[in-house]
Design an enzyme around this catalytic site. Sequence first.
Site, short mmCIF file in Angstrom:
data_model
loop_
_atom_site.label_atom_id
_atom_site.label_comp_id
_atom_site.label_asym_id
_atom_site.label_seq_id
_atom_site.Cartn_x
_atom_site.Cartn_y
_atom_site.Cartn_z
N HIS A 235 0.87 -1.19 0.00
CA HIS A 235 0.00 0.00 0.00
C HIS A 235 0.90 1.23 0.00
O HIS A 235 1.26 1.72 1.06
CB HIS A 235 -0.88 0.03 1.26
CG HIS A 235 -1.73 -1.19 1.41
ND1 HIS A 235 -2.27 -1.58 2.61
CD2 HIS A 235 -2.16 -2.09 0.50
CE1 HIS A 235 -2.98 -2.68 2.45
NE2 HIS A 235 -2.94 -3.01 1.17
N HIS B 14 -6.66 -0.78 3.84
CA HIS B 14 -6.08 -1.17 2.55
C HIS B 14 -6.63 -0.13 1.58
O HIS B 14 -7.83 0.18 1.61
CB HIS B 14 -6.50 -2.59 2.21
CG HIS B 14 -6.02 -3.55 3.26
ND1 HIS B 14 -5.41 -4.72 2.96
CD2 HIS B 14 -6.04 -3.48 4.63
CE1 HIS B 14 -5.08 -5.34 4.09
NE2 HIS B 14 -5.45 -4.61 5.11
C1 LIG Z 1 -0.10 -7.05 -4.45
C2 LIG Z 1 -1.00 -5.94 -3.97
C3 LIG Z 1 -2.09 -6.26 -3.17
C4 LIG Z 1 -2.94 -5.25 -2.74
N1 LIG Z 1 -4.06 -5.57 -2.02
C5 LIG Z 1 -4.95 -4.62 -1.71
C6 LIG Z 1 -6.18 -4.95 -1.08
O1 LIG Z 1 -6.48 -6.11 -0.81
N2 LIG Z 1 -7.05 -3.94 -0.80
C7 LIG Z 1 -6.75 -2.64 -1.07
O2 LIG Z 1 -7.56 -1.78 -0.74
N3 LIG Z 1 -5.60 -2.29 -1.67
C8 LIG Z 1 -4.71 -3.25 -2.03
N4 LIG Z 1 -3.56 -2.91 -2.69
C9 LIG Z 1 -3.30 -1.49 -3.00
C10 LIG Z 1 -4.15 -0.92 -4.14
O3 LIG Z 1 -4.51 -1.93 -5.06
C11 LIG Z 1 -3.38 0.19 -4.84
O4 LIG Z 1 -3.00 1.15 -3.88
C12 LIG Z 1 -4.17 0.91 -5.92
O5 LIG Z 1 -4.69 -0.02 -6.83
C13 LIG Z 1 -3.26 1.91 -6.62
O6 LIG Z 1 -4.00 2.60 -7.60
P1 LIG Z 1 -3.27 3.70 -8.51
O7 LIG Z 1 -4.28 4.24 -9.42
O8 LIG Z 1 -2.52 4.63 -7.65
O9 LIG Z 1 -2.15 2.88 -9.32
P2 LIG Z 1 -2.31 1.63 -10.30
O10 LIG Z 1 -3.63 0.98 -10.14
O11 LIG Z 1 -1.11 0.80 -10.08
O12 LIG Z 1 -2.29 2.29 -11.74
C14 LIG Z 1 -1.15 2.83 -12.32
C15 LIG Z 1 -1.18 2.47 -13.79
O13 LIG Z 1 -0.29 3.32 -14.48
C16 LIG Z 1 0.43 2.56 -15.42
N5 LIG Z 1 1.69 3.26 -15.70
C17 LIG Z 1 2.74 3.44 -14.87
N6 LIG Z 1 3.70 4.16 -15.47
C18 LIG Z 1 3.24 4.45 -16.72
C19 LIG Z 1 3.78 5.17 -17.81
N7 LIG Z 1 4.99 5.73 -17.76
N8 LIG Z 1 3.04 5.25 -18.96
C20 LIG Z 1 1.80 4.67 -19.04
N9 LIG Z 1 1.27 3.98 -18.02
C21 LIG Z 1 1.96 3.88 -16.87
C22 LIG Z 1 0.61 1.21 -14.76
O14 LIG Z 1 0.90 0.20 -15.69
C23 LIG Z 1 -0.73 1.03 -14.06
O15 LIG Z 1 -1.67 0.37 -14.84
C24 LIG Z 1 -2.67 -3.90 -3.10
C25 LIG Z 1 -1.56 -3.60 -3.89
C26 LIG Z 1 -0.73 -4.61 -4.34
C27 LIG Z 1 0.45 -4.26 -5.20
#
Ligand SMILES: Cc1cc2nc3c(=O)[nH]c(=O)nc-3n(C[C@H](O)[C@H](O)[C@H](O)COP(=O)(O)OP(=O)(O)OC[C@H]3O[C@@H](n4cnc5c(N)ncnc54)[C@H](O)[C@@H]3O)c2cc1C
Length: 622
Positions: free
Chosen positions: A549, A592
Amino acid sequence: MPSSLSTLGTLITLFSAFATSIPLVPRFVSPDEILAEYDYVVIGGGTSGLAVANRLSEDSSKTVLVIESGPMDDGSDSFKIPYLGRGYLNFGTKYDWNVTTVPTESLGNRTIIMPQARVLGGTSSINGMQFARGAASDYDAWEELGNEGWNFKSLDKYFKKSENFTAPSEKLAEEFGITYDKSAHGYTGYIHSSFPRFLWPLLKNWIGSLKSLGHTVSQDPASGGALQLFWSPNSLNPDMQTRSFAREYYDGAQDRANFHVLVDTTVTKLVTSRGDKVKVDAVEFSRSAGTSEKRVKVKKEAVLAAGSIFSPQILQVSGIGPASLLKSLGIEVVVDLPGVGANLQGHVYIPVIYQMANVSLAAANLTTNATFYNEMYELYKAKQDGPFTNGGPNVVAMLPLSDITPDSPETFQTPSESLSHLEPSISKGYQSQLKILLNRLRTKHMAATELLWLSEGGIIISTMHPLSRGSIKTTSPALLSKIPAISTNYLSHPLDTKIAIETLKYTRKITATAEMQELGLVEVLPGASANTNEQIEKAIKDGSGWMYHMVGTCAMMPRDLGGVVDVELRVYGTRNLRVVDASVQPLIPAAHVQATVYAIAEKAADMIKAGSLWREYYNSMP
Ligand SMILES: Cc1cc2nc3c(=O)[nH]c(=O)nc-3n(C[C@H](O)[C@H](O)[C@H](O)COP(=O)(O)OP(=O)(O)OC[C@H]3O[C@@H](n4cnc5c(N)ncnc54)[C@H](O)[C@@H]3O)c2cc1C
């Protein structure tokens, strides 16, 4: 919205719809097919990016392009089936960025694998599916830090907007004592929250044990009271018993002609020009390292949603970040913003593992008994029932400091001179955060620690409001050439370690209760040899991992406190650039974090739409 403004909005929308002609092309576009410019370019088609892009493309007069580095998922079981998804089968595959931290001094110089999804839908496609909000105090702390309008009450609307809640069946609720508050949930959002059809019976021992120690069961964590013991839903489709994730925002927008998605394409840089404020003119992208870069123009705004590791890296390689770091890599400084990549926070993961002598039905049977595994898999395929419906833990113990130790948090505060190596605004911001957290951690309203019972025979401990801070730093001016240096520093603050030690000792009180003794538990990790505080600390530092997280690396805070974005999520010093992903959370909540990520994205979309409305109004004035 006031009625005069909404009339104005309707008129503008009607006018713009006639003024813009959008060619009807498929929603997946190739670099050669994209339009020359889009109103909004969303960087990262993950959890937050798809949510924002869906909402922005609701206005058919605005063109929206999402650029996602990964492919579309292949719809396989590893994405869909909760038990398999929870087994993290996609780690280390083409759907993972495959990043590893730098050696962490506070953890005996260990490096840690840090899965991050690289797929349309982002990390919501591979996460543990636990779906819960933090307690009200966690979000009210954001406002206390200087972020006016960001508190639990104001976010409540957006938690609900993103959610489609289904209550557990009466049978399940009665058997396990599941409580919920219907009024605390949303029912029209894209993300399903519900309970699996099957729960492991051992949960009853866990709940009974904590109750016998005086802990109460909160009615529903969604109402702002995510403390003590509570039932947490999963991001789960209740009918199909499959993962519910950000792809559903994409599915909901897929028929819109103004919504384009470019997959397998990585953004390499923001192309900017300077005026009184920096403007993003275009976004540069590439299919892979070594191939030629292309550009797409930004008409209104660039929206950064690449997550807590890559959003700060994209800013840094584009010249927006700490001047000292940028200069050391020969990157021209566009905006000197020391907070970009600083303030990394996360939940540490400390496993306590048991053998269970008196248990016949436990999750471990799925890994030890192939016949049982196959039968349960068939049951899931035929009836969407049984253990394969079960993803992340559904009973959470979220305990305040005073429940696990009589000592006050101040006892463990870092002396201020140890912050002298920090840039002044970062140091000032960190001290503000410390003050707020230490005050709140003294109360019963903020949780210090989480305990999750795993029906395989384990308890996962996690410190919820860490005082340790890490960082993300690009190591190259070329984004595609190197993964940034991820330094977690976790358990580097003495209070974090103290909380972890005290919680581990508390697990022994729990397992000594009659309810847990029934299971015939024997602690095998860290085990009987970890008894003194020193031994337990060593065991924790040798055996801990990371809940994944990650937040805080583009923190929403006042600029003089090391903030990166303002309360409208605009990057300081820029005119048309926002960050909308997990990285803007200035302090990690005791939860989470995906439900919070969706809520922020929903709020961000509303702010972007409102900003656009006013801009068009002023532009249309004679
Ligand atoms: C293994 C794991 C288990 C988890 N379990 C839970 C859970 O059970 N419950 C919960 O609430 N949270 C959980 N989390 C945390 C939660 O899922 C994340 O905090 C959340 O999904 C992050 O969202 P985001 O939009 O910030 O990033 P992301 O969803 O990671 O989106 C970022 C996107 O940007 C893309 N990207 C990155 N750089 C570039 C670039 N230069 N050009 C184009 N695209 C790019 C990536 O490929 C990705 O698709 C977990 C996380 C992980 C890793």
